[in-house]
Design a protein around this motif. Structure first.
Motif, PDB file in Angstrom:
ATOM      1  N   VAL A  83     -88.559 -34.374   5.332  1.00  0.00           N
ATOM      2  CA  VAL A  83     -87.595 -34.012   6.089  1.00  0.00           C
ATOM      3  C   VAL A  83     -86.129 -34.880   5.607  1.00  0.00           C
ATOM      4  O   VAL A  83     -85.085 -34.051   5.630  1.00  0.00           O
ATOM      5  CB  VAL A  83     -87.829 -34.501   7.444  1.00  0.00           C
ATOM      6  N   HIS A  84     -86.467 -35.939   5.091  1.00  0.00           N
ATOM      7  CA  HIS A  84     -85.246 -36.790   4.391  1.00  0.00           C
ATOM      8  C   HIS A  84     -85.434 -36.594   2.743  1.00  0.00           C
ATOM      9  O   HIS A  84     -86.485 -36.970   2.384  1.00  0.00           O
ATOM     10  CB  HIS A  84     -85.245 -37.994   4.960  1.00  0.00           C
ATOM     11  N   LYS A  85     -84.310 -36.315   2.178  1.00  0.00           N
ATOM     12  CA  LYS A  85     -84.439 -36.067   0.746  1.00  0.00           C
ATOM     13  C   LYS A  85     -84.546 -37.751  -0.133  1.00  0.00           C
ATOM     14  O   LYS A  85     -84.122 -38.660   0.604  1.00  0.00           O
ATOM     15  CB  LYS A  85     -83.064 -35.723   0.212  1.00  0.00           C
ATOM     16  N   SER A  86     -85.559 -37.784  -0.866  1.00  0.00           N
ATOM     17  CA  SER A  86     -85.725 -39.026  -1.697  1.00  0.00           C
ATOM     18  C   SER A  86     -86.102 -38.760  -3.149  1.00  0.00           C
ATOM     19  O   SER A  86     -86.546 -37.582  -3.402  1.00  0.00           O
ATOM     20  CB  SER A  86     -86.775 -39.953  -0.935  1.00  0.00           C
ATOM     21  N   ALA A  87     -85.724 -39.409  -3.952  1.00  0.00           N
ATOM     22  CA  ALA A  87     -85.695 -39.226  -5.456  1.00  0.00           C
ATOM     23  C   ALA A  87     -87.268 -39.164  -5.831  1.00  0.00           C
ATOM     24  O   ALA A  87     -87.746 -38.641  -6.759  1.00  0.00           O
ATOM     25  CB  ALA A  87     -85.170 -40.306  -6.130  1.00  0.00           C
ATOM     26  N   ALA A  88     -88.124 -39.735  -5.078  1.00  0.00           N
ATOM     27  CA  ALA A  88     -89.747 -40.097  -5.474  1.00  0.00           C
ATOM     28  C   ALA A  88     -90.201 -38.819  -5.206  1.00  0.00           C
ATOM     29  O   ALA A  88     -91.214 -38.522  -5.686  1.00  0.00           O
ATOM     30  CB  ALA A  88     -90.089 -41.247  -4.831  1.00  0.00           C
ATOM     31  N   THR A  89     -89.844 -37.855  -4.044  1.00  0.00           N
ATOM     32  CA  THR A  89     -90.598 -36.820  -3.867  1.00  0.00           C
ATOM     33  C   THR A  89     -91.242 -35.810  -4.990  1.00  0.00           C
ATOM     34  O   THR A  89     -89.956 -35.382  -5.736  1.00  0.00           O
ATOM     35  CB  THR A  89     -90.461 -36.126  -2.440  1.00  0.00           C
ATOM     36  N   ALA A  90     -92.133 -35.127  -4.982  1.00  0.00           N
ATOM     37  CA  ALA A  90     -92.701 -34.014  -6.038  1.00  0.00           C
ATOM     38  C   ALA A  90     -92.911 -32.740  -5.290  1.00  0.00           C
ATOM     39  O   ALA A  90     -93.339 -31.864  -5.954  1.00  0.00           O
ATOM     40  CB  ALA A  90     -93.781 -34.603  -6.867  1.00  0.00           C
ATOM     41  N   TRP A  91     -92.249 -32.543  -3.946  1.00  0.00           N
ATOM     42  CA  TRP A  91     -92.488 -31.329  -3.302  1.00  0.00           C
ATOM     43  C   TRP A  91     -91.752 -30.354  -3.908  1.00  0.00           C
ATOM     44  O   TRP A  91     -90.594 -30.337  -4.113  1.00  0.00           O
ATOM     45  CB  TRP A  91     -92.347 -31.622  -1.698  1.00  0.00           C
ATOM     46  N   GLU A  92     -92.422 -29.200  -3.938  1.00  0.00           N
ATOM     47  CA  GLU A  92     -91.824 -27.983  -4.396  1.00  0.00           C
ATOM     48  C   GLU A  92     -91.361 -27.198  -3.113  1.00  0.00           C
ATOM     49  O   GLU A  92     -92.439 -26.754  -2.053  1.00  0.00           O
ATOM     50  CB  GLU A  92     -92.558 -26.940  -5.339  1.00  0.00           C
ATOM     51  N   PRO A  93     -90.364 -26.573  -2.917  1.00  0.00           N
ATOM     52  CA  PRO A  93     -89.819 -25.950  -1.517  1.00  0.00           C
ATOM     53  C   PRO A  93     -90.440 -24.468  -1.621  1.00  0.00           C
ATOM     54  O   PRO A  93     -90.589 -23.843  -0.491  1.00  0.00           O
ATOM     55  CB  PRO A  93     -88.251 -25.958  -1.811  1.00  0.00           C
ATOM     56  N   THR A  94     -90.871 -24.136  -2.702  1.00  0.00           N
ATOM     57  CA  THR A  94     -91.382 -22.591  -2.780  1.00  0.00           C
ATOM     58  C   THR A  94     -92.782 -22.625  -3.395  1.00  0.00           C
ATOM     59  O   THR A  94     -93.078 -23.386  -3.988  1.00  0.00           O
ATOM     60  CB  THR A  94     -90.504 -21.656  -3.489  1.00  0.00           C
ATOM     61  N   ALA A  95     -93.359 -21.367  -3.055  1.00  0.00           N
ATOM     62  CA  ALA A  95     -94.767 -21.136  -3.636  1.00  0.00           C
ATOM     63  C   ALA A  95     -94.765 -19.759  -3.792  1.00  0.00           C
ATOM     64  O   ALA A  95     -94.501 -18.811  -3.196  1.00  0.00           O
ATOM     65  CB  ALA A  95     -96.004 -21.610  -2.657  1.00  0.00           C
ATOM     66  N   LEU A  96     -94.924 -19.297  -5.322  1.00  0.00           N
ATOM     67  CA  LEU A  96     -95.134 -18.197  -5.851  1.00  0.00           C
ATOM     68  C   LEU A  96     -93.671 -17.281  -5.403  1.00  0.00           C
ATOM     69  O   LEU A  96     -93.891 -16.126  -4.868  1.00  0.00           O
ATOM     70  CB  LEU A  96     -96.233 -17.105  -5.132  1.00  0.00           C
ATOM     71  N   GLY A  97     -92.675 -17.960  -5.194  1.00  0.00           N
ATOM     72  CA  GLY A  97     -91.312 -17.288  -4.715  1.00  0.00           C
ATOM     73  C   GLY A  97     -91.295 -17.210  -3.193  1.00  0.00           C
ATOM     74  O   GLY A  97     -90.179 -16.863  -2.536  1.00  0.00           O
ATOM     75  N   LEU A  98     -92.432 -17.510  -2.527  1.00  0.00           N
ATOM     76  CA  LEU A  98     -92.150 -17.607  -0.827  1.00  0.00           C
ATOM     77  C   LEU A  98     -91.668 -18.915  -0.431  1.00  0.00           C
ATOM     78  O   LEU A  98     -92.277 -19.979  -1.033  1.00  0.00           O
ATOM     79  CB  LEU A  98     -93.604 -17.301  -0.541  1.00  0.00           C
ATOM     80  N   ARG A  99     -90.638 -19.289   0.324  1.00  0.00           N
ATOM     81  CA  ARG A  99     -90.274 -20.111   0.952  1.00  0.00           C
ATOM     82  C   ARG A  99     -91.315 -20.888   1.781  1.00  0.00           C
ATOM     83  O   ARG A  99     -91.656 -20.085   2.791  1.00  0.00           O
ATOM     84  CB  ARG A  99     -88.900 -20.145   1.701  1.00  0.00           C
ATOM     85  N   LYS A 100     -91.573 -22.221   1.652  1.00  0.00           N
ATOM     86  CA  LYS A 100     -92.756 -22.643   2.307  1.00  0.00           C
ATOM     87  C   LYS A 100     -92.225 -22.943   3.780  1.00  0.00           C
ATOM     88  O   LYS A 100     -93.208 -22.776   4.722  1.00  0.00           O
ATOM     89  CB  LYS A 100     -93.188 -24.240   1.830  1.00  0.00           C
ATOM     90  N   ARG A 101     -90.949 -23.477   3.993  1.00  0.00           N
ATOM     91  CA  ARG A 101     -90.496 -23.720   5.472  1.00  0.00           C
ATOM     92  C   ARG A 101     -90.722 -22.126   6.305  1.00  0.00           C
ATOM     93  O   ARG A 101     -90.794 -22.063   7.541  1.00  0.00           O
ATOM     94  CB  ARG A 101     -89.548 -24.147   5.582  1.00  0.00           C
ATOM     95  N   GLU A 102     -90.460 -20.982   5.474  1.00  0.00           N
ATOM     96  CA  GLU A 102     -90.459 -19.782   6.297  1.00  0.00           C
ATOM     97  C   GLU A 102     -91.856 -19.383   6.558  1.00  0.00           C
ATOM     98  O   GLU A 102     -92.114 -18.782   7.507  1.00  0.00           O
ATOM     99  CB  GLU A 102     -89.803 -18.734   5.327  1.00  0.00           C
ATOM    100  N   LEU A 103     -92.841 -19.855   5.624  1.00  0.00           N
ATOM    101  CA  LEU A 103     -94.251 -19.501   5.869  1.00  0.00           C
ATOM    102  C   LEU A 103     -94.726 -20.404   7.119  1.00  0.00           C
ATOM    103  O   LEU A 103     -95.296 -20.053   7.919  1.00  0.00           O
ATOM    104  CB  LEU A 103     -95.054 -20.106   4.676  1.00  0.00           C
TER     105      LEU A 103
END
Length: 1001
Positions: free
Chosen positions: A950-970
């Motif tokens: 939820v809060h941005k940090s430099a250490a995160t490796a989280w990708e916001p999309t999977a195969l062009g689909l936005r994960k939060r929309e999923l």
């Protein structure tokens, strides 16, 4: 046959106007007719009592007509009651389908415009009008359990309507190229079949609404046309009988077997085209004589056939000849037939405006099986259903804390009520019954294995003789009741029983038709419909076999290898490529009929690309929905012939098995032809023509490549003979004898310099802007033409080709440039360029696929993904897993673990294949399964992965999309699913709040 058959004729009249349809209400108290009125279409509902009893007919207080409806603006072609009897559907020339329901009693009302004597006793109101067809509606049909209503029209389409939410349309089935004139549902609800004027009968799957089979051979001779083509499915689901087929220039009703859609048998004897076929809803068994000990007998079905020759024949599938034939019953063609639910009465209507009632006795037809016996037969053949039970009682007392949660709970209850609305007669027919509709065929394999044990001998002249095999008649073996009343494909006609008089004391006598062989004189020799492959099967004459054995000899006939061309082309090891199609091919004695040959007809995965040839064949053979068609060289191939190959978003080729593999890793290569052509894209339309050795220049033979795109042509010359070609809407690739691969744009520009391949090419594919080459040396390469770089470099298939006889049976390239290889051992792999390794994506022998049961998690809104690469590689195998929880004895926790493992495999495979639509589809099923099973840890981990930090940090490796689909929309799509289970309302609230927080940011 006793002379107890009675019938009344000319019961009612539309003042001489044609009656096109008749249907008896499920409770047997009334029936409906549809036809032409004075200046509109007319639907009428009649009382059955005066038809059944003479005293009621004479009693003036008992009304004959119950209601007349003139809402249709033009002639009514079909009327059908829903299975629960609440609704009546009618379709007419005004392009409309109307659904009627009985209204509250208001008192008799006169029919508008008629004399005051004609009064409506019952009030029927049109509750919905279904508009979509652009031509006359010819037939309507309710699915088992009334989930769907299907209608077909002269606009060449079939529309499926959601009967729970009229006027919602589920889908429109397109594929016929002529007027569609008949529909029938498989009693198990797995298929719907349609017959049209385009000389074809098509079978469609209800799980994804795609075409399962396209049967054309029995109808190719059909000249002329009939007003209707009403086909019918037998109550055991094993046989589909068509209207208007031809055999040796004689009209027949074609019998199509569910097992492989074989067309070896038919009902013969009518003098003109068959217009309507209707199976009795009951399954019968032989009537026991009083006092005799009950003998186990094989159940059988009963079928009525009506024709343009104005006669009606009734057949029992346990007899070789019709039970009864009634000639000249009407003045004009028979239009429709309807049986009573008891199975002993039948109404027949005609174009001449009359309806006849026929009454049969138990002595004639036999003892009908009870509904329980019929259901047990369905369960034995098609597998049991396992509904996952939820603890609704425990949860009903839980307090709902979240208003959003309340909304989803209410939606769920509303949809549950809607589902038990028009489609069921009471609480007992809600969920478990619906599941049984979608069951797959679990005992198919058992039957096939059983039939492989047939005893085969050779006669002196070298022909095969199959000894009848006795099959256990216990419930587990009630696989299908073979029509004994059928004719093998020879010119033997059934003798017809002529009714000399229309009275109850009618004398029946057997009269063989002149000019034909009759009875025991004829030996039945069967010729499968493929001209390339003639296998003679001798059956001893019927008079010398006891009835049970006669039946079994037909049973063994079903186990013959798939007719010639299919068997010869299929990639089963041991079959030699076709060299001379004109000569009959006799398979070698040691040919092993592998599981593949029987499953090929089921899978239909073998789409054979036209650029692949076998031996020195003159005509190209290409598979068209299970039929074999010959393609002419010149001109463009017809579009409908191409549909099977092109509709998928990538191409696929079945690779021929080598006649004698020299080394294990040598893959077969297509042979060079003088010329060939193929269509590489439908939208835009791109055709490719290759002509080898056009001219000799300075000692080298030049080949010409000609391409036509949307009517604009270009051509180019190549210095060597072209062996194979492939293309997409963007690019074209050709491989030559000198092992050079050339790539052109769709306008003819060369995009890459000629690529030298290490060994000759075995298969070539293009998809979007990617090219894939599979070589005979078992190496694979994929290039991205736009970026001019290799995605996969000479990757060896050594890793996956395990076992001496394993070879490549199928290969394809996805729209994202992912190569997929299917092997003859049933395993399918894709090469992941990011992981740089082969990954397993499908295994036909995987027990997880067979045992996973996630039917309760399928969404009604999302159509199953049928054209994605994962679905294509897993094929029908996946549907079998989806529909048949075969291991009904498996403990719930074990089945739960298997299903979980299977769904997680599907998600991982969709991710590797970069198939976004399939990833989303399986993700929602996975989430729904976790919710149903109450797996909170996995569900929380899934939500956490989709939400991300939820809060941005430099250490995160989280990708916001999977195969062009936005994960939060999923995640937004997954939350309503979680909201359906009260157990997870805290989890629901937590993630809903987090999403709101992010949105407000």
């Amino acid at each position: 046959i006793g002379s107890s058959l009675t019938f009344a004729s000319c019961l009612l009249c539309f003042t001489g106007k044609p009656i096109f349809s008749v249907d008896i209400h499920p409770d047997g108290t009334k029936f409906a007719t549809g036809g032409q009125g004075e200046d509109s279409g007319k639907v009428m509902i009649w009382n059955m009592a005066p038809v059944l009893r003479e005293e009621d007919e004479k009693n003036e207080n008992i009304p004959k007509m119950l209601c007349q409806m003139d809402n249709h603006l033009a002639c009514v072609n079909c009327v059908r009651w829903s299975n629960n009897g609440l609704y009546l559907a009618s379709g007419g020339d005004d392009k409309l389908v109307m659904v009627w329901r009985r209204a509250a009693f208001i008192g008799p009302s006169t029919v508008f415009g008629s004399s005051s004597k004609l009064a409506n006793v019952e009030q029927w109101r049109c509750v919905t009008i279904l508009r979509n067809h652009t031509g006359d509606v010819m037939d309507v049909a309710w699915s088992p359990h009334d989930m769907w209503l299907a209608s077909c029209s002269v606009d060449n389409t079939i529309v499926i309507w959601n009967a729970r939410k009229f006027p919602e349309m589920v889908t429109s089935l397109r594929g016929h190229t002529g007027l569609v004139k008949g529909l029938t549902w498989d009693p198990v609800g797995k298929y719907i079949a349609s017959q049209a004027d385009d000389h074809s009968l098509k079978v469609w799957r209800t799980v994804d609404w795609q075409m399962e089979a396209n049967i054309t051979k029995p109808f190719s001779e059909c000249g002329g046309t009939t007003h209707v083509l009403r086909l019918s499915w037998s109550p055991d689901g094993q046989y589909l009988v068509s209207a208007h087929a031809m055999n040796n220039s004689g009209p027949t009703a074609q019998i199509v077997e569910r097992d492989g859609w074989k067309t070896n048998m038919d009902f013969v004897g009518h003098r003109k085209a068959v217009t309507v076929v209707k199976f009795n809803p009951k399954i019968f068994k032989k009537k026991q004589k009083n006092g005799s000990s009950p003998k186990p007998s094989c159940p059988y079905c009963c079928c009525a056939v009506g024709s343009k020759d104005r006669s009606l024949s009734v057949w029992l599938t346990s007899l070789k000849r019709p039970l009864v034939v009634i000639h000249d019953l009407f003045d004009k063609s028979i239009m429709d037939i309807s049986w009573t639910l008891t199975g002993l009465g039948m109404l027949v209507c005609s174009m001449d405006g009359t309806v006849a009632y026929l009454d049969f006795s138990l002595d004639e037809l036999g003892d009908p099986l009870s509904e329980e016996e019929k259901n047990s037969i369905h369960q034995n053949i098609y597998g049991k259903s396992l509904a996952i039970t939820s603890t609704e009682a425990q949860l009903s007392t839980t307090i709902i804390e979240n208003p959003e949660m309340l909304k989803y709970q209410q939606e769920r209850q509303n949809s549950a009520q809607a589902n038990s609305g028009p489609g069921s007669a009471g609480p007992e027919s809600s969920a478990p019954k619906l599941n049984s509709v979608m069951n797959g065929e679990s005992l198919e394999d058992i039957r096939k294995n059983l039939l492989k044990k047939q005893v085969e001998t050779r006669t002196a002249d070298g022909r095969r003789r199959i000894t009848p095999l006795c099959i256990d008649r216990s419930p587990s073996c009630l696989q299908g009741f073979l029509p004994g009343a059928v004719q093998q494909r020879s010119n033997l006609a059934f003798g017809l029983l002529h009714v000399q008089s229309a009275h109850a004391s009618a004398q029946l006598r057997l009269q063989p038709r002149t000019g034909f062989l009759s009875g025991a004189e004829a030996q039945l020799t069967s010729f499968p419909r493929s001209s390339c492959f003639v296998v003679s099967l001798l059956l001893t004459s019927a008079s010398k076999i006891e009835p049970m054995k006669a039946l079994d000899s037909r049973f063994t006939e079903r186990s013959k290898a798939t007719p010639g061309v299919i068997a010869a082309i299929s990639s089963t090891a041991g079959l030699t490529p076709l060299d001379r199609p004109k000569d009959p091919i006799i398979p070698p004695k040691d040919t092993k009929t592998k599981e593949d040959t029987s499953s090929d007809s089921e899978d239909k995965m073998a789409v054979i690309n036209k650029n692949l040839t076998f031996g020195k064949r003159k005509p190209d053979l290409l598979m068209d929905g299970g039929e074999v068609v010959e393609k002419k060289k010149k001109g463009r191939p017809r579009k409908d012939k191409m549909a099977t190959t092109i509709t998928q978003p990538f191409t696929q080729v079945e690779v021929a098995a080598p006649p004698a593999p020299v080394a294990v890793l040598k893959l077969p290569t297509p042979s060079t032809q003088k010329a060939f052509s193929l269509q590489v894209s439908m939208e835009p339309s791109v055709f490719l023509e290759v002509e080898n050795e056009v001219s000799l220049v300075a000692g080298s033979k030049l080949s010409q490549l000609r391409c036509s795109r949307d009517g604009r042509d270009w051509d180019t010359l190549l210095p060597s003979s072209v062996v194979t070609a492939a293309g997409s809407s963007d690019i074209l690739a050709v491989a030559c004898e000198d092992r050079m691969l050339s790539v052109f744009s769709s306008c003819g520009r060369r995009l890459l310099p000629a690529i030298q391949l290490g060994t000759p090419v075995s298969a070539l594919h293009c998809s979007a802007h990617f090219v894939m080459a599979l070589t005979a040396g078992a190496t694979l390469s994929v290039w991205d033409v736009h970026k001019q770089k290799a995605l996969v470099k000479n990757e060896s298939l050594l890793t996956i080709l395990t076992g001496a006889d394993t070879t490549v049976s199928q290969s394809l390239l996805t729209q994202q440039g992912v190569p997929v290889i299917g092997l003859s051992n049933g395993k399918s792999y894709c090469f992941s360029s990011s992981l740089e390794t082969w990954t397993l994506i499908a295994d036909k022998g995987d027990s997880l696929v067979q045992c996973a049961d996630f039917r309760s998690c399928l969404s009604t809104h999302d159509a199953p993904v049928s054209s994605g690469p994962l679905a294509v590689m897993q094929g029908r195998n996946l549907n079998a897993g989806r529909l048949a929880s075969r291991l009904s004895s498996t403990p719930h926790h074990l089945q739960q673990s298997m299903t979980l493992a299977f769904l997680e495999n599907q998600l991982a495979s969709a991710l590797t294949l970069q198939s976004a639509t399939e990833y989303r589809y399986w993700l929602l099923i996975y989430a729904r399964f976790l919710v149903n099973e109450g797996s909170e840890y996995r569900l929380r981990e899934l939500c956490k992965e989709l939400l991300g930090p939820v809060h941005k940090s430099a250490a995160t490796a989280w990708e916001p999309t999977a195969l062009g689909l936005r994960k939060r929309e999923l995640l937004r799509e997954v939350l309503p699913v979680i909201g359906e289970n009260l157990r997870f309302q805290r989890l629901f609230t937590e993630y809903q709040d987090q999403l709101e927080l992010l949105r407000n940011k």
